[in-house]
Design an enzyme around this catalytic site. Sequence first.
Site, mmCIF file in Angstrom:
data_model
loop_
_atom_site.group_PDB
_atom_site.id
_atom_site.type_symbol
_atom_site.label_atom_id
_atom_site.label_comp_id
_atom_site.label_asym_id
_atom_site.label_seq_id
_atom_site.Cartn_x
_atom_site.Cartn_y
_atom_site.Cartn_z
ATOM 1 C CB SER A 125 -0.868 0.032 1.261
ATOM 2 O OG SER A 125 -1.486 1.305 1.412
ATOM 3 C CE1 TYR A 156 -4.414 -2.766 4.890
ATOM 4 C CE2 TYR A 156 -3.415 -0.596 4.689
ATOM 5 C CZ TYR A 156 -4.025 -1.686 4.107
ATOM 6 O OH TYR A 156 -4.236 -1.710 2.749
HETATM 7 P P1 NAD Z 1 -11.601 -5.913 -0.089
HETATM 8 O O1 NAD Z 1 -11.897 -5.967 1.370
HETATM 9 O O2 NAD Z 1 -12.556 -5.229 -1.005
HETATM 10 O O3 NAD Z 1 -11.320 -7.377 -0.647
HETATM 11 C C1 NAD Z 1 -10.432 -8.234 0.031
HETATM 12 C C2 NAD Z 1 -10.739 -9.658 -0.342
HETATM 13 O O4 NAD Z 1 -9.855 -10.498 0.441
HETATM 14 C C3 NAD Z 1 -12.170 -10.081 -0.008
HETATM 15 O O5 NAD Z 1 -12.748 -10.778 -1.089
HETATM 16 C C4 NAD Z 1 -12.000 -10.967 1.210
HETATM 17 O O6 NAD Z 1 -12.997 -11.969 1.330
HETATM 18 C C5 NAD Z 1 -10.617 -11.561 0.962
HETATM 19 N N1 NAD Z 1 -9.995 -12.083 2.171
HETATM 20 C C6 NAD Z 1 -10.010 -11.548 3.421
HETATM 21 N N2 NAD Z 1 -9.362 -12.334 4.284
HETATM 22 C C7 NAD Z 1 -8.925 -13.402 3.571
HETATM 23 C C8 NAD Z 1 -8.195 -14.570 3.900
HETATM 24 N N3 NAD Z 1 -7.822 -14.823 5.172
HETATM 25 N N4 NAD Z 1 -7.902 -15.462 2.930
HETATM 26 C C9 NAD Z 1 -8.305 -15.230 1.650
HETATM 27 N N5 NAD Z 1 -9.013 -14.149 1.276
HETATM 28 C C10 NAD Z 1 -9.306 -13.245 2.230
HETATM 29 O O7 NAD Z 1 -10.158 -5.218 -0.182
HETATM 30 P P2 NAD Z 1 -9.429 -4.490 -1.415
HETATM 31 O O8 NAD Z 1 -9.580 -3.029 -1.263
HETATM 32 O O9 NAD Z 1 -9.815 -5.135 -2.685
HETATM 33 O O10 NAD Z 1 -7.908 -4.818 -1.033
HETATM 34 C C11 NAD Z 1 -7.139 -5.771 -1.743
HETATM 35 C C12 NAD Z 1 -5.699 -5.542 -1.322
HETATM 36 O O11 NAD Z 1 -5.311 -4.218 -1.680
HETATM 37 C C13 NAD Z 1 -5.474 -5.672 0.180
HETATM 38 O O12 NAD Z 1 -4.231 -6.310 0.410
HETATM 39 C C14 NAD Z 1 -5.430 -4.225 0.632
HETATM 40 O O13 NAD Z 1 -4.700 -4.062 1.821
HETATM 41 C C15 NAD Z 1 -4.758 -3.568 -0.548
HETATM 42 N N6 NAD Z 1 -4.968 -2.134 -0.678
HETATM 43 C C16 NAD Z 1 -6.213 -1.618 -0.847
HETATM 44 C C17 NAD Z 1 -6.368 -0.248 -0.972
HETATM 45 C C18 NAD Z 1 -7.715 0.393 -1.168
HETATM 46 O O14 NAD Z 1 -7.810 1.619 -1.106
HETATM 47 N N7 NAD Z 1 -8.778 -0.371 -1.411
HETATM 48 C C19 NAD Z 1 -5.247 0.600 -0.913
HETATM 49 C C20 NAD Z 1 -3.992 0.032 -0.724
HETATM 50 C C21 NAD Z 1 -3.858 -1.336 -0.611
#
Ligand code: NAD
Length: 270
Positions: free
Chosen positions: A156, A170
């Site tokens: 991130s 986080y």
């Molecule tokens: P989200 O919550 O929309 O989706 C996350 C997915 O991971 C979900 O489908 C959930 O069921 C799955 N998940 C959760 N725990 C799990 C586990 N133990 N095993 C397998 N699957 C699991 O999140 P997102 O925004 O799509 O984030 C995806 C990645 O991007 C994450 O690593 C997040 O930290 C990173 N990220 C997101 C953002 C943002 O702004 N959305 C910014 C920076 C980084």
Amino acid sequence: MRTAGCGYSARPMNGGRLAGKVALITGAANGLGRVAAELFAAEGAQVVIGDVIDASAAVDAIRVAGGVAASVPLDVSDDASVAAAVAHTVATFGGLHVLYNNAGISPADDDGPVNTSDATWDAVLDINVTGVARCCRHGIPAMLESGGGSIINVASFVAHVGAATPQIAYTSSKGAVLAMTREIATIYARQGIRVNALCPGPVLTPLLAKFLSDDDKRQRRLVHIPMGRFGEPIEIAKAALFLASDDSSFMTGQSLLIDGGITAAYTTPD
Ligand code: NAD
């Protein structure tokens, strides 16, 4: 909020930038992972979606668009589950070339250093850091058997800059993902496995949307983004496609920031 549907509906004429590759994407039933799964499939990959929740809607969408996909139950906090998901991927599509470690959590009770409990630290690190390590533990041997490939670890922008809005477990977890990425990349650089970190800026998936429930909170966050808007899931997926494909063939151990200019800025334009 749009987290599903990458807008690509058919395979490219040349077979695509991921033609012949098998990709396992963790946490791809939803959010950023789902859109990447759709884009990877549209670019010719055979995609396996691993998630703790039902991924059949994501798989169906890919198949309707003419792509090849399967799902597997996966909990990255469970080593046996990770081993089974990798084995299922290899059994279903004959190998593993792209491991996209996307699954991550950001719980609401993750706070500053004084107020964050051990239980919250443990839960976040178990999924966001050890989960990535488990996927590499089981994915790397399968990738070596397959002739090499690309690992993408999702970190991130908060791994690069501090924020006054606290989420200390986080933020720490994403810093660890960067360090782990560099070391695994170095270890396997001569064995045909590239490893890079992808660092998204804010994208309104369910993970972030729960913290930005009203317009006032969203506007306060936008002040810090030079481009003045949140990212779209497809903009993160396209960067993941670059890292997954041979287009990034001389790139390993790096951190690719897709953040609307956040980490470049000291102040933002009016
Ligand atoms: P989200 O919550 O929309 O989706 C996350 C997915 O991971 C979900 O489908 C959930 O069921 C799955 N998940 C959760 N725990 C799990 C586990 N133990 N095993 C397998 N699957 C699991 O999140 P997102 O925004 O799509 O984030 C995806 C990645 O991007 C994450 O690593 C997040 O930290 C990173 N990220 C997101 C953002 C943002 O702004 N959305 C910014 C920076 C980084």
